[in-house]
Design a protein around this motif. Structure first.
Motif, PDB file in Angstrom:
ATOM      1  N   GLY A 134       0.824  -1.210   0.000  1.00 13.68           N
ATOM      2  CA  GLY A 134       0.000   0.000   0.000  1.00 13.68           C
ATOM      3  C   GLY A 134       0.852   1.251   0.000  1.00 13.68           C
ATOM      4  N   GLY A 135       0.497   2.169   0.885  1.00 12.95           N
ATOM      5  CA  GLY A 135       1.100   3.498   0.886  1.00 12.95           C
ATOM      6  C   GLY A 135       2.622   3.511   0.923  1.00 12.95           C
ATOM      7  N   LEU A 136       3.173   2.697   1.811  1.00 10.88           N
ATOM      8  CA  LEU A 136       4.626   2.677   1.963  1.00 10.88           C
ATOM      9  C   LEU A 136       5.311   2.287   0.652  1.00 10.88           C
ATOM     10  CD1 LEU A 136       6.612   1.032   4.834  1.00 10.88           C
ATOM     11  CD2 LEU A 136       6.774   0.043   2.573  1.00 10.88           C
ATOM     12  N   ARG A 138       3.988   2.411  -2.495  1.00  7.73           N
ATOM     13  CA  ARG A 138       3.795   3.380  -3.580  1.00  7.73           C
ATOM     14  C   ARG A 138       4.676   4.606  -3.326  1.00  7.73           C
ATOM     15  NH1 ARG A 138       3.800   4.170  -8.755  1.00  7.73           N
ATOM     16  NH2 ARG A 138       4.367   6.337  -8.586  1.00  7.73           N
ATOM     17  N   LEU A 139       4.884   4.938  -2.063  1.00  7.17           N
ATOM     18  CA  LEU A 139       5.770   6.056  -1.742  1.00  7.17           C
ATOM     19  C   LEU A 139       7.173   5.788  -2.285  1.00  7.17           C
ATOM     20  CD1 LEU A 139       5.815   8.748  -0.018  1.00  7.17           C
ATOM     21  CD2 LEU A 139       7.036   7.395   1.675  1.00  7.17           C
ATOM     22  N   SER A 140       7.666   4.566  -2.120  1.00  3.84           N
ATOM     23  CA  SER A 140       8.990   4.225  -2.649  1.00  3.84           C
ATOM     24  C   SER A 140       9.032   4.473  -4.149  1.00  3.84           C
ATOM     25  CB  SER A 140       9.327   2.757  -2.404  1.00  3.84           C
ATOM     26  OG  SER A 140       9.039   2.378  -1.103  1.00  3.84           O
ATOM     27  N   ASN A 334      13.840   2.188   4.688  1.00  4.12           N
ATOM     28  CA  ASN A 334      12.423   2.450   4.514  1.00  4.12           C
ATOM     29  C   ASN A 334      11.666   1.581   5.511  1.00  4.12           C
ATOM     30  OD1 ASN A 334      10.265   3.793   3.327  1.00  4.12           O
ATOM     31  ND2 ASN A 334       9.931   2.168   1.824  1.00  4.12           N
ATOM     32  N   ASP A 335      11.357   2.156   6.636  1.00  7.48           N
ATOM     33  CA  ASP A 335      10.821   1.444   7.793  1.00  7.48           C
ATOM     34  C   ASP A 335      11.871   0.465   8.342  1.00  7.48           C
ATOM     35  OD1 ASP A 335       7.476   1.472   8.448  1.00  7.48           O
ATOM     36  OD2 ASP A 335       8.846   0.334   9.717  1.00  7.48           O
ATOM     37  N   THR A 336      11.465  -0.384   9.277  1.00  8.39           N
ATOM     38  CA  THR A 336      12.461  -1.287   9.878  1.00  8.39           C
ATOM     39  C   THR A 336      12.684  -2.550   9.051  1.00  8.39           C
ATOM     40  OG1 THR A 336      10.708  -2.297  11.186  1.00  8.39           O
ATOM     41  CG2 THR A 336      11.975  -0.553  12.240  1.00  8.39           C
ATOM     42  N   HIS A 337      11.929  -2.735   7.974  1.00  9.92           N
ATOM     43  CA  HIS A 337      12.040  -3.984   7.211  1.00  9.92           C
ATOM     44  C   HIS A 337      13.471  -4.295   6.773  1.00  9.92           C
ATOM     45  CE1 HIS A 337       7.727  -2.538   6.028  1.00  9.92           C
ATOM     46  NE2 HIS A 337       7.811  -2.854   7.301  1.00  9.92           N
ATOM     47  N   PRO A 338      14.273  -3.279   6.397  1.00  9.28           N
ATOM     48  CA  PRO A 338      15.667  -3.591   6.048  1.00  9.28           C
ATOM     49  C   PRO A 338      16.654  -3.342   7.191  1.00  9.28           C
ATOM     50  CG  PRO A 338      14.943  -1.530   5.006  1.00  9.28           C
ATOM     51  CD  PRO A 338      13.930  -1.892   6.052  1.00  9.28           C
ATOM     52  N   THR A 372      10.218   6.061   9.646  1.00  8.72           N
ATOM     53  CA  THR A 372       9.178   5.170  10.140  1.00  8.72           C
ATOM     54  C   THR A 372       7.829   5.643   9.599  1.00  8.72           C
ATOM     55  OG1 THR A 372       7.986   4.477  12.117  1.00  8.72           O
ATOM     56  CG2 THR A 372       9.322   6.442  12.319  1.00  8.72           C
ATOM     57  N   HIS A 373       6.919   4.709   9.387  1.00 10.79           N
ATOM     58  CA  HIS A 373       5.668   5.024   8.684  1.00 10.79           C
ATOM     59  C   HIS A 373       4.425   4.759   9.508  1.00 10.79           C
ATOM     60  CE1 HIS A 373       7.584   5.392   4.647  1.00 10.79           C
ATOM     61  NE2 HIS A 373       8.502   4.655   5.264  1.00 10.79           N
ATOM     62  N   THR A 374       4.586   4.625  10.793  1.00  7.50           N
ATOM     63  CA  THR A 374       3.411   4.226  11.559  1.00  7.50           C
ATOM     64  C   THR A 374       3.413   4.802  12.961  1.00  7.50           C
ATOM     65  OG1 THR A 374       2.033   2.327  12.114  1.00  7.50           O
ATOM     66  CG2 THR A 374       4.381   2.102  12.525  1.00  7.50           C
ATOM     67  N   GLY A 450       9.813  11.167  10.505  1.00  9.55           N
ATOM     68  CA  GLY A 450       8.390  10.856  10.406  1.00  9.55           C
ATOM     69  C   GLY A 450       7.914  11.288   9.034  1.00  9.55           C
ATOM     70  N   VAL A 451       6.690  10.878   8.645  1.00  9.99           N
ATOM     71  CA  VAL A 451       6.217  11.094   7.283  1.00  9.99           C
ATOM     72  C   VAL A 451       5.179  12.211   7.142  1.00  9.99           C
ATOM     73  CG1 VAL A 451       6.869   8.836   6.373  1.00  9.99           C
ATOM     74  CG2 VAL A 451       4.668   9.105   7.549  1.00  9.99           C
ATOM     75  N   SER A 452       4.879  12.898   8.237  1.00 10.61           N
ATOM     76  CA  SER A 452       4.064  14.117   8.182  1.00 10.61           C
ATOM     77  C   SER A 452       4.408  14.880   9.459  1.00 10.61           C
ATOM     78  CB  SER A 452       2.566  13.801   8.157  1.00 10.61           C
ATOM     79  OG  SER A 452       2.152  13.311   9.425  1.00 10.61           O
ATOM     80  N   GLU A 569      -9.415  -1.154  10.025  1.00  4.92           N
ATOM     81  CA  GLU A 569     -10.386  -0.556  10.937  1.00  4.92           C
ATOM     82  C   GLU A 569     -10.071   0.912  11.219  1.00  4.92           C
ATOM     83  OE1 GLU A 569      -9.794  -4.211  13.185  1.00  4.92           O
ATOM     84  OE2 GLU A 569     -11.788  -3.808  14.057  1.00  4.92           O
ATOM     85  N   TYR A 570      -8.790   1.248  11.356  1.00  7.84           N
ATOM     86  CA  TYR A 570      -8.479   2.638  11.698  1.00  7.84           C
ATOM     87  C   TYR A 570      -8.782   3.609  10.555  1.00  7.84           C
ATOM     88  CZ  TYR A 570      -4.055   3.295   9.121  1.00  7.84           C
ATOM     89  OH  TYR A 570      -3.109   3.458   8.137  1.00  7.84           O
ATOM     90  N   LYS A 571      -8.837   3.095   9.329  1.00  6.10           N
ATOM     91  CA  LYS A 571      -9.162   3.955   8.185  1.00  6.10           C
ATOM     92  C   LYS A 571     -10.672   4.198   8.076  1.00  6.10           C
ATOM     93  CE  LYS A 571      -5.100   2.448   5.505  1.00  6.10           C
ATOM     94  NZ  LYS A 571      -4.361   3.674   5.163  1.00  6.10           N
TER      95      LYS A 571
HETATM   96  C1  Z57 Z   1       2.226   1.224   5.018  1.00 11.39           C
HETATM   97  O1  Z57 Z   1       1.766   1.297   3.775  1.00 11.39           O
HETATM   98  C2  Z57 Z   1       2.246   2.336   5.848  1.00 11.39           C
HETATM   99  C3  Z57 Z   1       2.741   2.212   7.127  1.00 11.39           C
HETATM  100  C4  Z57 Z   1       3.201   1.002   7.582  1.00 11.39           C
HETATM  101  O2  Z57 Z   1       3.681   0.875   8.820  1.00 11.39           O
HETATM  102  C5  Z57 Z   1       3.187  -0.098   6.725  1.00 11.39           C
HETATM  103 BR1  Z57 Z   1       3.845  -1.712   7.308  1.00 11.39          BR
HETATM  104  C6  Z57 Z   1       2.702   0.005   5.458  1.00 11.39           C
HETATM  105  C7  Z57 Z   1       1.767   3.644   5.297  1.00 11.39           C
HETATM  106  C8  Z57 Z   1       1.030   4.519   6.279  1.00 11.39           C
HETATM  107  O3  Z57 Z   1      -0.057   3.830   6.835  1.00 11.39           O
HETATM  108  C9  Z57 Z   1       0.545   5.774   5.571  1.00 11.39           C
HETATM  109  O4  Z57 Z   1      -0.069   6.643   6.478  1.00 11.39           O
HETATM  110  C10 Z57 Z   1       1.705   6.476   4.895  1.00 11.39           C
HETATM  111  O5  Z57 Z   1       1.245   7.528   4.083  1.00 11.39           O
HETATM  112  C11 Z57 Z   1       2.490   5.512   4.044  1.00 11.39           C
HETATM  113  O6  Z57 Z   1       2.875   4.372   4.773  1.00 11.39           O
HETATM  114  C12 Z57 Z   1       3.734   6.145   3.459  1.00 11.39           C
HETATM  115  O7  Z57 Z   1       4.492   6.774   4.439  1.00 11.39           O
END
Ligand code: Z57
Length: 829
Positions: A134-136, A138-140, A334-338, A372-374, A450-452, A569-571
């Motif tokens: 998802g978002g993470l 597509r952001l890449s 890009n997040d903790t995955h790597p 971090t993205h969350t 952070g992303v925002s 659910e949070y969305k």
């Molecule tokens: C993901 O797509 C995002 C956060 C995560 O921790 C994981 Br895993 C996957 C999303 C956020 O929910 C969005 O709010 C944010 O815009 C997006 O990452 C890009 O930063």
């Protein structure tokens, strides 16, 4: 001899008739050659798909030229480079994007029409590259486009999954998952590099050795697989620069075989070989939930190990002193995955290069930056120690060593505050002892992003408060952005042309701030007419798609109201559906005359649920059950329709977003780290109905509260509301709608009970009930604004005009300056 070599080079130069040409005739010739020699069809008989293949190869050739030149240029200039490490990329389709970034769209369309093909039709033949959730992810992809366009010396690294994100099939309203074997028909956008391979090791033991009187550790691995590089050229727009997205595939290693063959069991050996490939076979479809699976950990290390070997090889080709590594290399997590890259760099520096621990740690901390993205606790990765110990025994030791240095430093600074020490520790003691990847990443990175802005504040005040107090200077904010190349130029050609016409330039495609220039014409009647025309064209395209996928005919005069994103659910997709049921209920109970005043709506929902996420799947089913009822109710007619668009992905988004009038971004405040969908809608002149969460807070600053429909509790109110629990005043209509679902009004009575439970009384964690009243008010305000098309159009223009800050070009510029310390390196034309 050198003479021979010069002669050879001269001969080659003679043979080369310059660069590929881009006039329609040359393009036609190249397309036909590819039909004949690459696709192996007759020039006189090939279908749309084969034409797509031939055209793609023709574009691929052009990409390769630029890509070679760029790589040679980078090598010569030897600037500091950034390496973007991400386990996920959602690239979507490549054909249109490449043609546009190469600047040859019109030529291609001309060339094709003379051959009897239509460019748009061929572009539709391409399947999505969906190597992400998802978002993470597509952001890449957006950031890669910006890195290339802005001439940065950058590489993306990732995994080449054989199966991308599952395909969503809806049967009887339920989601089913089907494998996405996206490589079935070949992939012209990648270049297999059979000679770029590295061994990656797993399992085994750690032993101690002594050389020159010094003790050191040796990891004796138990398994080895080979990583093979697949390069995906990423062209920039308005530049020759074309950078590399290098994805790794797992192949059996020959060394592995040697042993097996010696034991004489040939069949077993071949079967074991095959198993190596499973490492890169499948993308995990769980968006932000982690189960500590061994295969997932293997994927992470596989990709990290191969990438680092590649990066260090490139560094050593020209540099000897590893202390210069931080001057030449920035590694972005890009997040903790790597994050296993951290102990892996330490292992290489200490065990292989024999640097001292402190020297190695110093280098490590200078190269890593972490985004971090969350904010969700369940999304923070934890790796069970047992798992790590068996798969990567040496890395576990290194992480323990890092942690003891960390704890020592902490004790020096805060004393023996054991609660705090245990909160901050990289090692979590508990039922399952595990490694907290975020804590590791924060401690070992020079920068945490952070992303925002809101998200960055929450990191500092809540999620990583302890760390912020210790190292405030590490914490930064880089608000996300999306690329206008894909999200306007590729996906909305009519709007693109209109913007360029009114601004008198196409420069905004590289320089997004120019969009502000539209503000001047926000009230101009002739712009309004053209703007509405463009919006109509896009709504038509969406209406056709809806008819094709669901059989439903929708009126173009209705408001197209869209919510598309992963189901979570949070969305609060459920809030949307409850709102729709309420609207339906109101219309049903209205006098015939009053119905004339209702603003007709087409509610469109799309998104995938993680296969194991039961509540998300129930939300999808509820959406279908409600749609079934509403869409077939003759009392309602054209006043309200609900459509679920199946198999939402990047290319579907490209079609939906330009056709939306209103889009919903309605997460409970404080839960969406950023959200990037909202930015795409904003750029396309779609109005937002939103909570003040993630990046919408900053959108408000850019376009003003009057240009959108805001509602809901603010972030600082959420905790208090939760404490109030079942004593919160929830509107009667909310309870009424939930009752309807419980009573089986939409069928599947038993199935929906547990879903209803989640939003009632003190269970209502995401505060649907508490926000319902203000949600309805915002919806009513949207209806009212829509009736006044002049006002609506002006708001729409101002949305596009105010979207400049949300270009990934701005994000990347900020990263380059404030985090990576890199500069552009432009390849001459
Ligand atoms: C993901 O797509 C995002 C956060 C995560 O921790 C994981 Br895993 C996957 C999303 C956020 O929910 C969005 O709010 C944010 O815009 C997006 O990452 C890009 O930063």
């Amino acid at each position: 001899s050198s003479l021979d070599r010069t002669a050879k080079a001269e001969r080659m130069f003679e043979l080369m008739d310059g660069f590929l040409k881009n006039d329609p005739v040359s393009l036609q010739k190249d397309i036909l050659d590819h039909v004949e020699y690459t696709v192996a069809r007759s020039r006189f008989s090939f279908d749309d798909f084969e034409a797509y293949q031939a055209l793609s190869h023709c574009i691929r050739d052009r990409l390769i030229e630029r890509w070679h030149d760029t790589q040679i240029h980078f090598k010569r200039k030897d600037p500091k480079r950034v390496y973007f490490l991400s386990l996920e990329y959602l690239m979507g389709r490549s054909l249109s994007n490449s043609i546009i970034n190469l600047g040859i769209r019109d030529q291609c369309a001309d060339a094709l029409s003379q051959l009897g093909f239509e460019f748009e039709v061929l572009a539709e033949q391409e399947g999505d590259a969906a190597l992400g959730n998802g978002g993470l992810a597509r952001l890449s992809a957006c950031q890669m486009d910006s890195l290339a366009t802005m001439d940065f010396p950058a590489w993306g690294y990732g995994l080449r999954y054989q199966y991308g994100l599952f395909r969503q099939v809806i049967l009887d309203g339920f989601q089913h998952e089907q494998p996405d074997y996206w490589l079935n028909f070949g992939n012209p956008w990648e270049i297999e590099r059979v000679h770029v391979t590295y061994p990656v090791k797993f399992y085994g033991t750690v032993e101690e050795d002594i050389s020159n009187g010094e003790k050191y550790k040796v990891w004796i691995p138990g398994e080895m697989v080979e990583a093979v590089a697949y390069d995906n050229p990423i062209p920039g727009y308005g530049t020759r620069n074309t950078i590399t997205l290098r994805l790794w595939a797992a192949k059996p290693s020959n060394q592995h075989d040697m042993e097996a063959y010696n034991t004489g069991d040939y069949i077993d050996a071949v079967v074991t070989r095959q198993r190596a490939e499973t490492i890169s076979s499948i993308l995990y479809p769980d968006d932000r939930s982690h189960q500590g699976k061994e295969l997932r950990l293997k994927q992470q290390y596989f990709f990290v190990s191969a990438s680092l070997q590649d990066i260090i090889r490139r560094f050593k080709d020209g540099h000897k002193d590893l202390n210069q590594f931080p001057d030449k290399v920035a590694l972005q997590l890009n997040d903790t995955h790597p994050a296993l890259a951290i102990p892996e760099v330490m292992r290489i520096l200490v065990d292989e290069e024999r640097l001292g621990w402190n020297e190695a740690f110093d280098i490590t901390c200078k190269i890593f930056s972490f985004t971090t993205h969350t904010v969700l606790a369940e999304a923070l990765e934890k790796i069970p120690v047992d798992l790590l110990e068996s798969l990567l025994p040496r890395h576990l030791q290194i992480i323990y060593d890092i942690n003891s240095h960390f704890m020592e430093e902490l004790k020096r600074r805060i004393g023996l505050d054991y609660n705090r020490l245990s909160r901050m520790s990289i090692v979590e003691e508990g039922a399952v002892k595990s490694i907290r990847m975020a804590n590791l990443s924060i401690f070992c990175s020079h920068t945490v992003n952070g992303v925002s802005r809101l998200h960055s504040e929450l990191l500092q005040t809540r999620v990583f408060k302890d760390f912020y107090e210790m190292w405030p200077e590490k914490f930064q904010c880089k608000t996300n952005g999306v690329t206008q190349r894909r999200w306007i130029v590729v996906s909305n050609p009519s709007l693109c042309a209109l913007i360029s016409k009114w601004l008198g330039t196409e420069s905004w495609i590289r320089d997004i701030d120019l969009l502000m220039g539209l503000r001047e014409y926000a009230a101009d009647i002739s712009l309004h007419q053209e703007w509405q025309m463009v919006r109509k064209i896009n709504k038509m395209r969406l209406a056709e798609y809806i008819e094709a996928t669901s059989g439903l005919k929708v009126s173009l005069d209705a408001m197209f109201d869209v919510q598309i994103k992963r189901i979570h659910e949070y969305k609060r997709q459920l809030l949307n559906i409850i709102g729709i049921i309420h609207r339906y209920d109101c219309i049903k109970n209205m006098a015939k005359d009053d119905r004339k005043k209702v603003v007709p709506r087409i509610c469109i929902i799309g998104g995938k649920a993680a296969p194991g996420y039961e509540m998300a799947k129930k939300i999808i089913k509820l959406c279908h059950a409600v749609a079934e009822k509403i869409n077939n109710d003759s009392d309602i007619g054209d006043l309200l329709k609900l459509v679920f668009i199946p198999d939402y992905n990047v290319s579907v988004a490209e079609m939906i977003i330009p056709g939306a009038d209103l889009s919903q971004h309605i997460s409970t405040a404080g839960h969406e780290a950023s959200g990037t969908g909202c930015m795409k809608f904003l750029m396309n002149g779609c109005l937002l109905l939103a909570t003040a969460d993630g990046s919408t807070v900053e959108i408000i600053e850019e376009i003003g509260e009057d240009n959108m429909f805001l509602f809901g509790a603010k972030v600082h109110e959420v905790a208090t509301l939760r404490e109030k629990g079942s004593t919160i005043k929830v509107p009667l209509q909310f309870a009424r709608v939930v009752r309807m679902v419980r009573d089986g009004y939409f069928g599947f009575q038993d199935y929906f009970q547990s879903l209803c439970d989640t939003v009632e009384g003190s269970n209502d964690y995401y505060l649907l009930g508490a926000d319902f009243e203000s949600y309805l008010e915002a919806q009513a305000a949207a209806d009212k604004a829509f009736v006044d098309q002049k006002k609506w159009t002006q708001m729409s223009i101002l949305s596009t005009a105010g979207s400049g800050r949300f270009s990934s070009d701005r994000t990347i510029q900020d990263y380059a300056e404030q985090t990576w310390g890199i500069e552009p390196c432009r390849c001459p034309l």
